[in-house]
Enzyme design. Structure first.
Site, PDB file in Angstrom:
ATOM      1  N   GLU A 174      52.816  59.371  93.040  1.00  0.00           N
ATOM      2  CA  GLU A 174      53.012  60.745  93.508  1.00  0.00           C
ATOM      3  C   GLU A 174      54.237  61.373  92.864  1.00  0.00           C
ATOM      4  OE1 GLU A 174      56.024  60.619  95.132  1.00  0.00           O
ATOM      5  OE2 GLU A 174      55.839  58.440  95.059  1.00  0.00           O
ATOM      6  N   GLU A 317      56.218  57.580  91.788  1.00  0.00           N
ATOM      7  CA  GLU A 317      55.395  57.668  90.573  1.00  0.00           C
ATOM      8  C   GLU A 317      54.397  56.524  90.432  1.00  0.00           C
ATOM      9  OE1 GLU A 317      57.822  57.777  87.059  1.00  0.00           O
ATOM     10  OE2 GLU A 317      59.063  59.425  87.758  1.00  0.00           O
TER      11      GLU A 317
END
Length: 351
Positions: A174, A317
Site C-alpha cells: 500500500e 509498500e
C-alpha cells in the site's frame, strides 16, 4: 447493494497434501523438527498449493495507492502529494519494493485507486480514479458504498490477474499518506481496543503528533459508533481505497486458491477485515513480518498469526512481505530437494 461476492466460499485446503508433506518431512535426512518453522511453512504451502512439493517461483506483488481526506486534520509528517510522487518512483524502479521485486523476479503491479493529484497519467500505473482520495472520516464517511465496492473489486481484479499469470503467491502493498491513521482507526473499531494502544508515529510523527492523531481517531470513532459492529461499513466509514482493495484481493485469493503473504500493519488490518467479512479466508494468509507500529502486534495476536520476520520495519509498500519470500522459497527447496533416509542410505533413528 450489488451481489456480495466477498461472501462466496473460499477454496478448501488440500488435507491429503498436508498429510503427505508432513510424512515427507519425517523422512528427510535430519532430526524431526530440526528446521523449525521452515518445516511447518513448507507443509502449509503444500496444503495451499495442492502439491506435496510446493514452489514459489512465481510471485505477484500488487501495490495499491490512495489518498486520505483525514490528512486535513494534520495527522501526517509528509505532504499528501507524496502519494502521487511515489507512484512514479514505483514504476521507475526507485522504491524499496521496486528493488525487492527485481531481486525476487516478481511481477509488480501498481494500482492508483484515487489520489489528490487527479491529473496523474503515468505509464505502467493502472489509474482507476475512484475519487480524489477518500473524504475526511473525522467529519463523515471516508467513502460511499459504491466507492467502497469499487475498491474491493479493484483488489479482486488484481488477484484474478495474479491467478491468470500463474502466480503461486500474492503480496499486497500500500501507499497513501495518512493511511496509518485509517488503519489505526479501523483496528480500534474492530478490536474494541483503546486508541492510545494502537496509534503510532506512522511516517515519523513526534509524541505531540501521535497524541493529536489519537484525538482525531477518537473523534472519528465516536462519529461512526453506530455501525461499529458491521465490518463492511466500518471499512467504508474509516478505511482508505487502498485498504479496501487489499481486503478485496485477500478475499479473492482465498476464493481462487492463491496463497497470500501479508505485509505490515496496514495490510494486517486489511487481513483482519477480510477474515471478519469471510472467516474462511484465514487459512490462506501467511504473515511476512511483525512491524514497528504498536498496533501491528495487537492485530497479529487477534489473527493468531506468527510472522516470518521481525526486523523493526515500518515502510509498507509490501516490503516486509517481500523480504520474507527468500526464506519461504528456501523452505520449499529444502522440503522438495533434501534426500530421504532411504534415498541417501542414511540410517534413521530406531522406530
Amino acid at each position: 447493494m450489488t451481489q456480495s461476492w466477498w461472501l462466496n466460499p473460499c477454496k478448501r485446503i488440500d488435507g491429503l497434501c498436508v498429510e503427505r508433506a508432513q510424512e515427507r518431512q519425517q523422512q528427510l535426512t535430519k532430526p524431526a523438527g530440526s528446521l523449525g518453522r521452515l518445516e511447518s511453512l513448507a507443509v502449509q504451502l503444500a496444503g495451499l498449493q495442492g502439491q506435496v512439493k510446493p514452489s514459489l517461483a512465481q510471485v505477484w506483488i500488487a501495490i495499491f495507492a490512495g489518498d486520505h481526506g483525514v490528512v486535513a486534520e494534520g495527522v501526517s509528517a509528509f505532504p499528501q502529494e507524496v502519494t502521487g510522487q511515489m507512484l512514479l518512483n514505483f514504476v521507475n524502479g526507485g522504491a524499496a519494493i521496486s528493488v525487492l521485486a527485481r531481486q525476487l523476479g516478481a511481477s509488480l503491479e501498481v494500482v492508483d485507486l484515487g489520489t489528490v493529484t487527479s491529473t496523474l497519467d503515468l505509464p505502467g500505473v493502472r489509474h482507476l480514479h475512484i475519487g480524489a482520495g477518500t473524504a475526511n472520516f473525522a467529519q463523515g464517511p471516508a467513502m460511499t458504498q459504491a466507492q467502497g465496492e469499487q475498491a474491493l473489486q479493484a483488489g479482486r481484479d488484481s488477484a484474478l490477474r495474479a491467478l491468470a499469470s500463474g502466480a503461486q503467491l500474492f503480496i499486497g502493498g500500500e501507499m497513501g499518506i495518512g493511511n496509518t491513521t485509517a488503519a489505526s482507526a479501523l483496528a480500534c473499531a474492530l478490536l474494541d481496543c483503546p486508541v492510545a494502544h494502537l496509534t503510532g508515529p506512522g511516517t515519523g510523527l513526534d509524541a505531540a503528533g501521535v497524541s493529536h492523531k489519537a484525538q482525531v481517531i477518537e473523534r472519528a470513532l465516536a462519529l461512526h459508533a453506530a455501525q461499529r459492529g458491521d465490518a463492511l461499513h466500518t471499512l467504508f466509514n474509516l478505511g482508505g481505497f487502498e485498504i479496501a482493495a487489499l481486503v478485496g484481493a485477500y478475499l479473492a485469493c482465498a476464493q481462487e486458491g492463491v496463497a497470500v503473504l501479508v505485509d505490515g500493519f496496514i495490510c494486517s488490518v486489511a487481513a483482519l477485515l477480510a477474515v471478519r467479512l469471510n472467516p474462511q479466508v484465514r487459512p490462506w494468509l501467511l504473515f511476512g513480518h511483525r512491524g514497528a507500529e504498536p498496533g501491528h502486534r495487537h492485530v497479529l495476536e487477534t489473527l493468531e498469526a506468527e510472522p516470518v520476520l521481525e526486523l523493526g520495519l515500518r515502510l509498507g509498500e509490501g516490503s516486509g512481505a517481500a523480504l520474507a519470500v527468500p526464506l519461504l522459497r528456501l523452505a520449499c527447496e529444502l522440503h522438495g530437494q533434501m534426500a530421504t533416509f532411504t534415498e541417501a542410505a542414511v540410517a534413521d533413528r530406531p522406530a
